[in-house]
Scaffold this active site. Structure first.
Site: not given
Length: 451
Positions: A88, A163, A187
Site C-alpha cells: 500500500k 483505504s 481499511s
C-alpha cells in the site's frame, strides 16, 4: 464454500501461496516467471482497476532473479521467498515512489523501507509495486486519491472500499497473491469484503508501524490481504516477526452473532447471506448476542474523537501552509478534526480503556464475535448516499459502521468472503479476544475453505 469469480481476473486468482511456494522449491516454477505473470496481469487489468499507482518491472524482476539465485544455492528464506507482493502506498519503500495518495508528496521517495517491508525483503518476497490508498488513508471508499479512484474487480463502476483500496483490488482480481494494507477504522477489512478477499487486522501493536504514514496513532494497524486465511497467516508471520502458535483443536466454540442493527442499518440481503455463512461455519455454536448494541454508539463517538484529534496533529502544518493540496473531501474531514478540544481527547482516552475492559469481559463468554464486515455491497464510485431499507444513509458511515469498534478496542478481526448479493461480494467479520490473533487465524483456516 463455492464462490463466483470477479469479472476482471489475473494469473493469481484462486492460486494458493503455499502451492506456489512448493512449486518454486520443486523447480517447476521460478520467481521470475511468477513475477512476470504478475506484471502481465497488472499491465492487462490495471488500466481498468487502477489498483497499482507505481510498478517498476526491472526493479521487481531483479528481486525475483535474486530469489531464484538463492534457491539455486540451496538457501531458503521461508515460504514467501520469490512470491510477488504489493504494498500500500502509505507504507515506505526505498525503491518505489511513495506518495501517501496525496499531492503533498507527489514524487516522494523515502530513504528507507518501513520495518514491515524490510521484513518482507528479508524473507525473500518480491515487492512488485505500490497500490492506491485513499489520500493519507483518511477515507473508507478508496475513491479520493492523487491517483484517482480504485475500481472493484467485480464491477469497475463501483468502489473497492478503502483505504487499502488498491491492495484489495490487486489481490481479489489475481494481479498478485498477497498485499499489505493498513487499518484504522476498517481499511483492510472493508475493501477485502467489498472486493471478495480475505483481510486480517491484527491486534494493536502486533505489527510495527515504523515507516507507515500515521493516520491515528492509537488506532492504526498493519495487516495482510490475501486469497485465503492460510496465505494471510504466512504474510502475518513475516511482518509480525514471529510464527503463529498452534491453536488447540476446534470444538465447542461459543460464537456471538452481533445482533443485526447494533451498529446501524444493514441491507437485509447482506444480513441474510452473511448469517447463513456464519451458520455453516459455526453450527450450533452460533448464538445471537445483544450485548454489543448498548456499547456501539459510545464506541463510535470515542473513536471519532481520537481519530480526528490524532489526524489533525499529523496534518496541522500542511493544513496551515497548503490546504489546497488536499482532496476537498479529505480537507473537509480535517477541518472538522480541528474542532476537537483537549479535554474531549483526554475523556476519549479514558473511554477507550473502559470499552476495552467491557469487551474483555464479553470474551470471557465467547470465543469469537461475528457480524457482516460491511452492511452494504459496493456502491458506485463517488456515490455518497445509499438506500438501506427505508433509509438513505451516508456511504462512508455505512461501510465503517461494523469495523471501527475493533480498532478502538485493538482486537484482532478478519473479513472472509461470504458469497455475493446482487452479484457483488460480501464479507463475514470474525473478531477475537485481545492478543488472540494466532487462535483466530488457526481456527478460521481450519473452518473456512473457499471454493
Amino acid at each position: 464454500m463455492n464462490l463466483a469469480k470477479p469479472t476482471h481476473a489475473g494469473y493469481f486468482l484462486g492460486q494458493s501461496v503455499i502451492a506456489l511456494a512448493e512449486r518454486l522449491r520443486a523447480g517447476s516454477l521460478t520467481s521470475v516467471e511468477l513475477t512476470q505473470a504478475a506484471l502481465d496481469s497488472i499491465e492487462r487489468l490495471n488500466p481498468v482497476l487502477n489498483a497499482f499507482v507505481q510498478v517498476d518491472a526491472p526493479v521487481a524482476l531483479a528481486q525475483a532473479r535474486k530469489a531464484d539465485e538463492l534457491f539455486a544455492q540451496g538457501r531458503d528464506l521461508g515460504p514467501l521467498q520469490g512470491i510477488p507482493i504489493a504494498v500500500k502506498d502509505n507504507i515506505d519503500t526505498f525503491d518505489y515512489v511513495t506518495t501517501y495518495g496525496s499531492a503533498h508528496f507527489e514524487g516522494c521517495t523515502p530513504g528507507r523501507d518501513a520495518l514491515c517491508v524490510q521484513r518482507l525483503r528479508e524473507a525473500g518476497a518480491v515487492i512488485v509495486g505500490k497500490t492506491l490508498t485513499h489520500e493519507f488513508a483518511y477515507g473508507p471508499t478508496g475513491d479520493r486519491s492523487l491517483q484517482g479512484a480504485a475500481r472493484n474487480p467485480w464491477d469497475a463502476r463501483c468502489i473497492t472500499g478503502g483505504s487499502s483500496a488498491g491492495s484489495a483490488a490487486a489481490v481479489a482480481s489475481g494481479m498478485v497473491p498477497l498485499a499489505l494494507g493498513t487499518d484504522t477504522g476498517g481499511s483492510i477489512r472493508i475493501p477485502a469484503a467489498l472486493c471478495g478477499a480475505v483481510g486480517f487486522k491484527p491486534s494493536f501493536a502486533s505489527v510495527p508501524l515504523d515507516g507507515v504514514f500515521p493516520l491515528s496513532s492509537s488506532l492504526d494497524h498493519v495487516g495482510p490481504i490475501a486469497s485465503s486465511v492460510e496465505d494471510a497467516r504466512l504474510l502475518f508471520e513475516v511482518i509480525a516477526g514471529r510464527p503463529v502458535a498452534k491453536a488447540p483443536d476446534v470444538h465447542s466454540l461459543r460464537v456471538g452473532w452481533i445482533t443485526s442493527g447494533s451498529f446501524g442499518p444493514v441491507d437485509a440481503e447482506v444480513d441474510r447471506q452473511v448469517y447463513q455463512v456464519a451458520q455453516q461455519l459455526f453450527g450450533n455454536g452460533l448464538q445471537d448476542t445483544g450485548e454489543v448494541a448498548p456499547l456501539a454508539a459510545g464506541m463510535k463517538d470515542t473513536l471519532l474523537t481520537l481519530q480526528r484529534a490524532e489526524a489533525f496533529d499529523v496534518h496541522a502544518e500542511r493544513m496551515h501552509e497548503a490546504p489546497q493540496l488536499f482532496d476537498q473531501e479529505v480537507r473537509e474531514r480535517l477541518e472538522l478534526s480541528r474542532e476537537v478540544r483537549g479535554w474531549q481527547y483526554i475523556r476519549a482516552q479514558a473511554s477507550q480503556a473502559q470499552y476495552k475492559a467491557a469487551l474483555a469481559r464479553l470474551f470471557e463468554r465467547y470465543d469469537f464475535l461475528v457480524s457482516p464486515s460491511v452492511p452494504i455491497t459496493a456502491t458506485e464510485v463517488d456515490a455518497r448516499e445509499v438506500r438501506v431499507g427505508e433509509q438513505d444513509i451516508d456511504v462512508r458511515a455505512a461501510v465503517l459502521s461494523h469495523t471501527s469498534a475493533w480498532n478502538l478496542t485493538g482486537l484482532p478481526a478478519i473479513s472472509l468472503p461470504a458469497g455475493q448479493v446482487r452479484g457483488m461480494p460480501v464479507g463475514l467479520q470474525v473478531i477475537g479476544a485481545a492478543g488472540d490473533d494466532d487462535r483466530l487465524l488457526q481456527v478460521m483456516a481450519r473452518l473456512y475453505v473457499p471454493g
